[in-house]
Write an enzyme that holds these catalytic residues in place. Structure first.
Site, PDB file in Angstrom:
ATOM      1  CE  LYS A 111      -4.182  -1.975   1.896  1.00  0.00           C
ATOM      2  NZ  LYS A 111      -5.086  -2.388   2.978  1.00  0.00           N
ATOM      3  CE  LYS A 206      -6.145  -8.729  -0.648  1.00  0.00           C
ATOM      4  NZ  LYS A 206      -5.824  -8.462   0.865  1.00  0.00           N
ATOM      5  CE  LYS A 209     -13.737  -4.727   3.131  1.00  0.00           C
ATOM      6  NZ  LYS A 209     -12.740  -4.098   4.038  1.00  0.00           N
TER       7      LYS A 209
HETATM    8  P1  TYM Z   1     -10.233  -6.523   5.698  1.00  0.00           P
HETATM    9  O1  TYM Z   1     -11.313  -5.628   6.154  1.00  0.00           O
HETATM   10  O2  TYM Z   1      -9.442  -6.295   4.626  1.00  0.00           O
HETATM   11  O3  TYM Z   1     -10.975  -7.868   5.498  1.00  0.00           O
HETATM   12  C1  TYM Z   1     -11.930  -8.652   6.256  1.00  0.00           C
HETATM   13  C2  TYM Z   1     -11.691  -9.930   6.372  1.00  0.00           C
HETATM   14  O4  TYM Z   1     -11.765 -10.561   5.183  1.00  0.00           O
HETATM   15  C3  TYM Z   1     -10.713 -11.274   4.715  1.00  0.00           C
HETATM   16  N1  TYM Z   1     -10.721 -11.145   3.295  1.00  0.00           N
HETATM   17  C4  TYM Z   1     -10.467 -12.313   2.409  1.00  0.00           C
HETATM   18  N2  TYM Z   1     -10.848 -13.574   2.820  1.00  0.00           N
HETATM   19  C5  TYM Z   1     -10.523 -14.508   1.526  1.00  0.00           C
HETATM   20  N3  TYM Z   1     -10.587 -13.965   0.155  1.00  0.00           N
HETATM   21  C6  TYM Z   1     -10.348 -12.402   0.125  1.00  0.00           C
HETATM   22  N4  TYM Z   1     -10.138 -11.959  -1.105  1.00  0.00           N
HETATM   23  C7  TYM Z   1     -10.450 -11.798   0.996  1.00  0.00           C
HETATM   24  N5  TYM Z   1     -10.307 -10.191   1.194  1.00  0.00           N
HETATM   25  C8  TYM Z   1     -10.504 -10.010   2.479  1.00  0.00           C
HETATM   26  C9  TYM Z   1      -9.677 -10.834   5.489  1.00  0.00           C
HETATM   27  O5  TYM Z   1      -8.516 -11.780   5.653  1.00  0.00           O
HETATM   28  C10 TYM Z   1     -10.352 -10.497   6.770  1.00  0.00           C
HETATM   29  O6  TYM Z   1     -10.423 -11.718   7.646  1.00  0.00           O
HETATM   30  N6  TYM Z   1      -6.745  -5.898   9.403  1.00  0.00           N
HETATM   31  C11 TYM Z   1      -8.098  -6.596   9.038  1.00  0.00           C
HETATM   32  C12 TYM Z   1      -9.182  -6.123   9.976  1.00  0.00           C
HETATM   33  C13 TYM Z   1      -8.943  -6.256  11.343  1.00  0.00           C
HETATM   34  C14 TYM Z   1      -8.967  -7.489  12.218  1.00  0.00           C
HETATM   35  C15 TYM Z   1      -8.669  -7.186  13.406  1.00  0.00           C
HETATM   36  C16 TYM Z   1      -9.022  -8.737  11.675  1.00  0.00           C
HETATM   37  C17 TYM Z   1      -8.452  -5.431  12.101  1.00  0.00           C
HETATM   38  N7  TYM Z   1      -8.477  -5.688  13.498  1.00  0.00           N
HETATM   39  C18 TYM Z   1      -8.587  -7.946  14.555  1.00  0.00           C
HETATM   40  C19 TYM Z   1      -9.185  -9.653  12.818  1.00  0.00           C
HETATM   41  C20 TYM Z   1      -8.763  -9.174  13.904  1.00  0.00           C
HETATM   42  C21 TYM Z   1      -8.449  -6.145   7.541  1.00  0.00           C
HETATM   43  O7  TYM Z   1      -8.068  -5.195   6.675  1.00  0.00           O
HETATM   44  O8  TYM Z   1      -9.320  -6.820   6.945  1.00  0.00           O
END
Ligand code: TYM
Length: 343
Positions: A111, A206, A209
């Site tokens: 990023k 992948k 968003k």
């Molecule tokens: P984020 O918001 O990018 O994504 C949320 C969750 O979705 C999963 N994910 C995917 N799984 C499978 N295939 C994909 N293409 C895909 N894209 C996203 C992510 O692995 C995630 O589980 N940093 C984290 C959010 C966060 C968090 C936490 C998670 C903040 N604090 C504490 C767990 C515990 C994030 O940006 O996820």
């Protein structure tokens, strides 16, 4: 009961990757574990954001948790910024997290490279420490996430171990504390399939968003005709029949995995069902299956959004429960680090 915590960033709308990689597994876990599901709005400002969009996306995400099947009677659903302990613990952890650990994070590298490394906000670098705070505040045992978050959870473990060694145990006891570990060491929980849902337009990237083209992802709230169109236009190859494990066919593997996950059929059954199919036969079938799977979720979402008061009351109740649990950990950490208690 063991503790589970996870969260999704409220940026844009949630997509099938978020759902199959994470939220769907939360739903399964809520009966067996003591669960906390958080909309991580503080994480959503690490890249430039629009206040109005954040406001809308935060409520939408919370409503989608419930629409996906998270039961607010079992799980605590809350907004990260409502529980100030997250930001506070993040600061305490940050001061003892080597910068080198943060610079090594793949997401930071990707990023920051795309935004101009010297110009990005400092929060993009320290973001994984906030995530560690989210997890460690609740004495979390398991963190159900997709594969892209694995490195961040390993970092949370490293931070926890470092803190335990530095401030826990006898030293803490001498300051009047309980002694022993300050933080539990969490583990990532990833589904066998669905941990990495790929883009519709490129099977090697992948689903995300932040990808520019909306055609690359299946949003949970896309109406049926949009879903149909996106799947119809999804990238294909020149082979006949679907396959799961041919490295030259990432798109086939991805769409077959999605088919298996939304229908609940085993991978083997899906492989034999589609082995002779042309893309022209498979795609409408996949689109129908995705639409059928998302339809009840979309209906529940609409009815939740009709009643603002309902959502707000769930979030208030969730924040109360989260605050209580998080406050206990934060008090311990303050004590162990030598901060004067407030009378
Ligand atoms: P984020 O918001 O990018 O994504 C949320 C969750 O979705 C999963 N994910 C995917 N799984 C499978 N295939 C994909 N293409 C895909 N894209 C996203 C992510 O692995 C995630 O589980 N940093 C984290 C959010 C966060 C968090 C936490 C998670 C903040 N604090 C504490 C767990 C515990 C994030 O940006 O996820």
């Amino acid at each position: 009961k063991q503790r589970v915590l996870s969260g999704v960033q409220p940026t844009g709308t949630l997509h099938l990757g978020n759902y199959l990689g994470a939220i769907r597994n939360w739903v399964k876990m809520q009966e067996l574990y003591d669960t906390f599901f958080c909309v991580v709005d503080l994480h959503a400002i690490t890249l430039p954001h629009e206040p109005r969009d954040l406001l809308e996306a935060t409520r939408k995400s919370a409503a989608l948790y419930i629409a996906s099947g998270i039961n607010p009677d079992n799980a605590s659903i809350f907004v990260q910024s409502h529980v100030t302990a997250h930001a506070e613990l993040a600061w305490l952890l940050q001061c003892y997290t080597p910068i080198g650990w943060l610079r090594r994070m793949i997401q930071f590298k990707e990023k920051s490279a795309s935004q101009g490394a010297e110009e990005v906000g400092a929060g993009l670098l320290t973001y994984p420490v906030l995530m560690a705070a989210d997890i460690l505040l609740y004495g979390t045992d398991l963190v159900p996430v997709g594969a892209d978050q694995k490195q961040h959870i390993e970092l949370a473990r490293d931070i926890a171990e470092r803190f335990n060694a530095k401030f826990g145990g006898k030293k803490w006891k001498k300051l009047g504390g309980r002694g022993g570990r300050l933080f539990k060491i969490p583990e990532a929980f990833m589904p066998p399939t669905g941990a990495r849902v790929m883009s519709l337009t490129d099977g090697t990237k992948k689903m995300s968003k932040s990808a520019e083209s909306d055609a690359s992802r299946i949003n949970l709230l896309d109406p049926p005709d949009v879903l149909y169109g996106k799947i119809k236009r999804a990238k294909t190859d020149a082979f006949v029949g679907l396959e799961y494990d041919n490295p030259d066919r990432p798109e086939a593997a991805n769409l077959l995995a999605i088919y298996s996950l939304v229908t609940g059929k085993s991978t083997e059954d899906c492989v034999s069902e589609t082995a002779q199919m042309s893309w022209g036969d498979f795609k409408p079938m996949l689109a129908d299956a995705v639409i059928a799977h998302l339809e009840p979720l979309q209906q529940r979402y609409s009815s939740i959004m009709e009643d603002e008061g309902y959502l707000d009351s769930i979030l208030a109740q969730g924040a109360d429960k989260a605050e209580e649990a998080a406050g206990r950990t934060l008090d311990n950490v303050r004590q162990a680090m030598g901060f004067v208690p407030r009378r």
